[in-house]
Scaffold this active site. Structure first.
Site: not given
Length: 150
Positions: A112, A126
């Site tokens: 991330d 995402d």
């Protein structure tokens, strides 16, 4: 075929962005792009959204494979031939799911890096998944508003 192309573009964009983050940043390093608004922050997330259920990688792999199966079945079974929003939604979700799945298989975690400081750090996969869900909700809302039969 355009659905598969979009899914491939999402997948490749996600994987290339994560590769660049892994090459340019150290884990937990944060670089401000817009100070206190948007940072690139490299996080190895071993959990699901918000880091919950950390280190349950086999479970996440199984769940992701099930979701991918559902996406493929939905594309084949539901009458979406004239519904561009649903096609786009499924393509976005497929590409995003494949991107995060590859991370989990390769590393045991998801990379991330998009950090808006008011939300947990996330990635392009995402974003694609959330946009896909949003498009489905939008399409269902429009369908209900028009009074179309299910």
């Amino acid at each position: 075929m355009p659905v598969l192309l979009l899914a491939l573009i999402v997948f490749l964009s996600d994987q290339i962005s994560k590769l660049l983050v892994r090459q340019w940043l150290q884990p937990n390093q944060s670089v401000p792009v817009l100070n206190n608004i948007f940072h690139l922050t490299y996080i190895n997330n071993p959990g699901a959204a918000f880091g919950i259920f950390a280190y349950q990688t086999p479970l996440f792999i199984i769940l992701t494979l099930a979701v991918i199966g559902i996406i493929i079945i939905a594309y084949k079974q539901f009458p979406i031939h004239n519904r561009l929003n649903l096609k786009l939604a499924l393509a976005l979700q497929l590409g995003g799911a494949l991107g995060n799945l590859l991370d989990r298989i390769r590393f045991g975690y998801v990379v991330d890096f998009l950090d808006f400081r008011v939300w947990p750090v996330f990635n392009l996969a995402d974003v694609a998944i959330v946009l896909g869900v949003g498009l489905i909700i939008w399409e269902l809302w429009r369908k209900e508003e028009k009074g179309e039969a299910q």
